[in-house]
Design an enzyme around this catalytic site. Structure first.
Site, mmCIF file in Angstrom:
data_model
loop_
_atom_site.group_PDB
_atom_site.id
_atom_site.type_symbol
_atom_site.label_atom_id
_atom_site.label_comp_id
_atom_site.label_asym_id
_atom_site.label_seq_id
_atom_site.Cartn_x
_atom_site.Cartn_y
_atom_site.Cartn_z
ATOM 1 N N SER A 40 0.866 -1.182 0.000
ATOM 2 C CA SER A 40 0.000 0.000 0.000
ATOM 3 C C SER A 40 0.901 1.230 0.000
ATOM 4 C CB SER A 40 -0.913 -0.011 1.226
ATOM 5 O OG SER A 40 -0.161 0.070 2.416
ATOM 6 N N HIS A 153 -3.233 -6.149 2.436
ATOM 7 C CA HIS A 153 -2.343 -7.183 2.976
ATOM 8 C C HIS A 153 -3.013 -8.533 3.157
ATOM 9 C CE1 HIS A 153 0.390 -3.855 4.849
ATOM 10 N NE2 HIS A 153 0.441 -3.887 3.534
ATOM 11 N N GLU A 162 -4.607 -2.690 9.288
ATOM 12 C CA GLU A 162 -3.863 -3.250 10.425
ATOM 13 C C GLU A 162 -4.580 -2.980 11.741
ATOM 14 O OE1 GLU A 162 0.181 -1.726 10.101
ATOM 15 O OE2 GLU A 162 0.115 -1.966 7.932
ATOM 16 N N GLU A 203 1.665 -9.644 6.917
ATOM 17 C CA GLU A 203 2.486 -9.234 8.059
ATOM 18 C C GLU A 203 2.347 -10.180 9.248
ATOM 19 O OE1 GLU A 203 1.861 -5.030 8.757
ATOM 20 O OE2 GLU A 203 2.843 -4.531 6.865
ATOM 21 N N ASP A 240 -4.033 0.853 11.735
ATOM 22 C CA ASP A 240 -3.567 1.522 10.522
ATOM 23 C C ASP A 240 -4.679 1.346 9.500
ATOM 24 O OD1 ASP A 240 -2.481 2.611 8.287
ATOM 25 O OD2 ASP A 240 -0.779 1.224 8.132
ATOM 26 N N GLU A 281 -3.289 5.296 12.399
ATOM 27 C CA GLU A 281 -2.415 5.688 11.292
ATOM 28 C C GLU A 281 -3.238 5.839 10.011
ATOM 29 O OE1 GLU A 281 0.906 3.000 10.993
ATOM 30 O OE2 GLU A 281 1.042 3.270 8.830
ATOM 31 N N ASP A 308 1.507 8.189 7.523
ATOM 32 C CA ASP A 308 2.380 7.252 6.795
ATOM 33 C C ASP A 308 2.410 7.683 5.326
ATOM 34 O OD1 ASP A 308 3.580 5.124 5.506
ATOM 35 O OD2 ASP A 308 2.018 3.684 5.933
ATOM 36 N N LYS A 333 9.630 4.982 7.646
ATOM 37 C CA LYS A 333 9.996 3.844 6.804
ATOM 38 C C LYS A 333 11.208 4.256 5.981
ATOM 39 C CE LYS A 333 5.339 1.930 6.078
ATOM 40 N NZ LYS A 333 4.119 2.067 5.226
ATOM 41 N N HIS A 361 8.435 -1.367 9.619
ATOM 42 C CA HIS A 361 8.797 -2.287 8.546
ATOM 43 C C HIS A 361 7.932 -1.981 7.315
ATOM 44 C CE1 HIS A 361 5.184 -5.117 9.481
ATOM 45 N NE2 HIS A 361 4.878 -3.853 9.632
ATOM 46 N N SER A 363 5.361 -4.202 4.306
ATOM 47 C CA SER A 363 4.661 -5.492 4.210
ATOM 48 C C SER A 363 5.523 -6.530 3.488
ATOM 49 C CB SER A 363 3.309 -5.318 3.534
ATOM 50 O OG SER A 363 3.435 -4.625 2.311
ATOM 51 N N LYS A 384 6.583 -0.707 14.792
ATOM 52 C CA LYS A 384 5.646 -1.729 14.311
ATOM 53 C C LYS A 384 6.374 -2.570 13.287
ATOM 54 C CE LYS A 384 3.251 0.382 10.390
ATOM 55 N NZ LYS A 384 1.991 0.414 9.639
HETATM 56 P P1 PGA Z 1 3.041 -1.307 3.154
HETATM 57 O O1 PGA Z 1 2.118 -1.251 4.438
HETATM 58 O O2 PGA Z 1 4.403 -1.692 3.568
HETATM 59 O O3 PGA Z 1 2.342 -2.316 2.298
HETATM 60 O O4 PGA Z 1 2.991 0.084 2.553
HETATM 61 C C1 PGA Z 1 2.556 -0.805 5.684
HETATM 62 C C2 PGA Z 1 1.798 0.402 6.125
HETATM 63 O O5 PGA Z 1 0.890 0.915 5.426
HETATM 64 O O6 PGA Z 1 2.093 0.907 7.200
HETATM 65 ZN ZN ZN Z 2 0.498 2.577 7.011
#
Ligand code: PGA
Ligand code: ZN
Length: 424
Positions: A40, A153, A162, A203, A240, A281, A308, A333, A361, A363, A384
């Site tokens: 995502s 996911h 999430e 995840e 999330d 989130e 995010d 990230k 992290h 996904s 996370k």
């Molecule tokens: P992604 O999801 O690594 O697939 O972007 C993680 C998140 O949205 O926090």
């Molecule tokens: Zn996110």
């Protein structure tokens, strides 16, 4: 001094190719780093370079990024002192030459940036968290365990991506890991006895076909209680939403219905009033700045609102949010921005501005555990990295156990203090 840089194509946890980089120093030290990959992904993230050659891995190969490391990025930093992280990251950015790292690929650049840091730490004979954080690195983060997976996911019908357990009442990180894991196992039993599938999402969380997002939170609360803990006091919960994924032309489609942003803000206010939620989130979409402002004004004093896709670990986007009074927390990230130095800049800006930071992290992950060290290095207090299951997730949680052990009496578990807005 950096003597040589090598790279290869390896696989991530979803079976997609990703970049691994090795840095060799003139003192014989060799360290490697591997790059994660999102599903995502935010539209404003640094560019992940993939080959597009349909004859290999459905076009997802990363041989171009590997070649960029071997032919360009590596040679550009050969002979430079490995501890000169900021200078090295600057060279990498300039060698690429584009705003979003699209020529050589942010995946190529990040692999080099992280491998350099690990080699420099090893050369200084320091653990990575100590090398990056110095003598003040001591805070063990609250792990946010993503135990129910939805959205992009999982193949179920849950809109939200999430559902977290946050064991804020534990005394130590090790205890928080045990608590979260015990609830994870109880949750499996609860889902099973209610007739739901207990297969796992990307995840490591369960991916049941629940009828509503609220039902996901109900399951978390029941599992926390059944495992012998008090919701809110011992273990809080979080979300999330990854709302960008179900937003189009000003409309949010949730549970089959079209919601305006005002309806959605009221919905979140209701959830926060009825569940011990410490963090939400991406409650709204990455370009819905007006909506984010409404949301922050409505519930930002009661709950952590994490950006995010909204901020993509980019100091410029974060500054925009700070100026507008939007959100109050930064998701971090490393591959959204592409170098270690820029990641640290984003975290510093967040901290200076009263925003919390949560290390994260992707996904698509690998066995690389750099983010665990980074969380302690910057005393972020939150991380996370999925459910307490599947090795690419557990690798980070296990690394934090080692760091806590290494710190010994100096280790402090962030606990409730990591969520200053949570009063529940
Ligand atoms: P992604 O999801 O690594 O697939 O972007 C993680 C998140 O949205 O926090
Ligand atoms: Zn996110």
């Amino acid at each position: 001094l950096i003597e040589a840089v090598n790279a290869r194509e390896i696989l991530d946890s979803r079976g997609n190719p990703t970049v691994e980089v090795e840095v060799l120093l003139d003192d014989g030290i060799v360290q490697r780093a591997a790059v994660p990959s999102g599903a995502s992904t935010g539209a404003f993230e640094a560019y992940e370079l993939r080959d597009g050659d349909k004859g290999r891995y459905s076009g997802k190969g990363v041989l171009k990024a590997v070649a960029a490391v071997v032919d360009e990025l590596g040679p550009a930093i050969e002979g430079v002192e490995a501890s000169e992280q900021r200078i090295i990251d600057e060279i990498l950015i300039e060698t690429d030459g584009t705003e979003n790292k699209s020529r050589t690929g942010a995946n190529a650049i990040l692999g080099v940036s992280l491998a350099v840091a690990k080699a420099a730490a090893d050369s200084a004979d320091l653990p990575l968290f100590r090398y990056l954080g110095g003598p003040n690195a001591h805070l063990l983060p609250v792990p946010l365990f993503n135990v129910i997976n939805g959205g992009e996911h999982a193949d179920n019908g849950i809109d939200f991506q999430e559902f977290f357990l946050a064991p804020i009442g534990a005394e130590t990180y090790g205890e928080s890991l045990r608590w979260g894991t015990e609830v994870y196992h109880v949750l499996k039993g609860e889902l099973k006895s209610a007739g739901y599938n207990t297969g796992l999402g990307d995840e490591g969380g369960f991916a049941p076909d629940l009828p509503s997002n609220r039902e996901g939170l109900d399951f978390l609360i029941r599992a926390i209680e059944k495992a012998g803990f008090t919701p809110g006091k011992d273990i809080a919960v979080g979300l999330d939403v990854a709302a960008t994924e179900f937003y189009k032309d000003g409309v949010y489609t949730v549970e089959g219905k079209e919601w305006s942003v005002d309806t959605l803000v009221d919905y979140f206010a209701d959830l926060v009033a009825n569940f011990p939620i410490v963090t939400i989130e991406d409650a709204l979409a990455e370009d819905d700045w007006d909506g984010w402002k409404k949301l922050t004004d409505a519930i930002g004093s009661k709950v952590q609102l994490v950006g995010d896709d909204l901020f993509v670990t980019n100091p410029k986007r974060l500054q925009q949010g700070i100026d507008l009074g939007v959100a109050n927390s930064l998701l971090v990230k490393v591959n959204q921005i592409g170098t270690l130095s820029e990641t640290l800049d984003a975290i510093s800006l967040a901290t200076r501005s009263g925003y919390t930071s949560m290390l994260s992290h992707r996904s698509g992950e690998t066995e690389d555990t750099t983010i665990a060290d980074l969380a302690v290095a910057v005393n972020a207090g939150q991380i996370k990295t999925g459910a307490p299951a599947r090795s690419e997730r557990v690798a980070k949680y296990n690394q934090l156990l080692r760091i806590e052990e290494e710190l010994g009496a100096a280790a402090v578990f962030a606990g409730r203090s990591a969520f200053p807005r949570f009063k529940g």
